[in-house]
Design a protein around this motif. Sequence first.
Motif, PDB file in Angstrom:
ATOM      1  N   ARG A  10       0.879  -1.097  -0.037  1.00 46.35           N
ATOM      2  CA  ARG A  10      -0.184   0.003  -0.172  1.00 46.35           C
ATOM      3  C   ARG A  10       0.900   1.118  -0.204  1.00 46.35           C
ATOM      4  O   ARG A  10       0.585   2.306  -0.596  1.00 46.35           O
ATOM      5  CB  ARG A  10      -1.060  -0.143   1.069  1.00 46.35           C
ATOM      6  N   LEU A  11       1.864   1.354   0.776  1.00 49.88           N
ATOM      7  CA  LEU A  11       2.906   2.346   0.709  1.00 49.88           C
ATOM      8  C   LEU A  11       3.467   2.428  -0.629  1.00 49.88           C
ATOM      9  O   LEU A  11       3.686   3.623  -0.920  1.00 49.88           O
ATOM     10  CB  LEU A  11       4.014   2.234   1.709  1.00 49.88           C
ATOM     11  N   MET A  76      10.573   1.872  -6.000  1.00 48.94           N
ATOM     12  CA  MET A  76      10.602   1.846  -4.729  1.00 48.94           C
ATOM     13  C   MET A  76      10.555   0.263  -4.297  1.00 48.94           C
ATOM     14  O   MET A  76      11.187   0.420  -3.032  1.00 48.94           O
ATOM     15  CB  MET A  76       9.077   2.296  -4.380  1.00 48.94           C
ATOM     16  N   HIS A  77      10.147  -0.818  -5.092  1.00 46.77           N
ATOM     17  CA  HIS A  77      10.273  -2.054  -4.813  1.00 46.77           C
ATOM     18  C   HIS A  77      11.798  -2.356  -4.678  1.00 46.77           C
ATOM     19  O   HIS A  77      12.103  -3.193  -3.562  1.00 46.77           O
ATOM     20  CB  HIS A  77       9.547  -2.845  -5.702  1.00 46.77           C
ATOM     21  N   CYS A 135      -3.052   2.290 -12.517  1.00 51.66           N
ATOM     22  CA  CYS A 135      -2.897   1.267 -13.437  1.00 51.66           C
ATOM     23  C   CYS A 135      -1.336   1.015 -13.408  1.00 51.66           C
ATOM     24  O   CYS A 135      -1.010  -0.315 -13.463  1.00 51.66           O
ATOM     25  CB  CYS A 135      -3.497   1.561 -14.771  1.00 51.66           C
ATOM     26  N   GLY A 136      -0.677   1.909 -13.688  1.00 47.33           N
ATOM     27  CA  GLY A 136       0.594   1.680 -13.770  1.00 47.33           C
ATOM     28  C   GLY A 136       1.613   0.881 -12.559  1.00 47.33           C
ATOM     29  O   GLY A 136       2.325   0.022 -12.658  1.00 47.33           O
ATOM     30  N   ALA A 137       0.972   1.569 -11.277  1.00 45.10           N
ATOM     31  CA  ALA A 137       1.660   0.860 -10.071  1.00 45.10           C
ATOM     32  C   ALA A 137       1.006  -0.500  -9.678  1.00 45.10           C
ATOM     33  O   ALA A 137       1.530  -1.305  -9.312  1.00 45.10           O
ATOM     34  CB  ALA A 137       1.141   1.849  -9.057  1.00 45.10           C
ATOM     35  N   HIS A 138      -0.413  -0.728 -10.286  1.00 44.57           N
ATOM     36  CA  HIS A 138      -1.019  -1.967 -10.230  1.00 44.57           C
ATOM     37  C   HIS A 138      -0.382  -3.264 -11.049  1.00 44.57           C
ATOM     38  O   HIS A 138       0.084  -4.256 -10.417  1.00 44.57           O
ATOM     39  CB  HIS A 138      -2.454  -1.787 -10.481  1.00 44.57           C
TER      40      HIS A 138
END
Length: 144
Positions: A10-11, A76-77, A135-138
């Motif tokens: 979620r972050l 971020m990941h 959508c891109g983050a998903h």
Amino acid sequence: MAETTYFPRRLIMAGAMISGVLLALAVHMLGARYGLDLGGLWRSDTHEFMPAGAAIAWWLIATVGFSGGYFTANLMHSAVSGQIPQRMRQFLIAVGVLILAGAGQAASAPSPIPTISGVLAGLAALCLGAVMAFCGAHFALRKV
């Protein structure tokens, strides 16, 4: 061996969405300065079916929102596990600051678009950027 830690999903999703929306709004402001009027679709005074500047503006904002969300989620990941070199991190921060500074400079000048049309175009760019950044983050988090 030390375990690899990750940010909560979620972050990452929230950070990627914020980044994508800010980049989409920056592109909208810069595009409006150069004549890519997002509100050109709602004008009734033109005899064309669809002004090319409005279509380019919609696609540009959607592309930047999607790619901003996608790449931010990936970064971020991978940043938590230390996979991004320090120089690359500094370069990305500098590029983000320059884009947002350019958008701020473009927004501070008088707008070539009428006020109500500009507000509606800004809200449309905000919503389009938010949806595409989500959508891109998903998609970026789905493959992880």
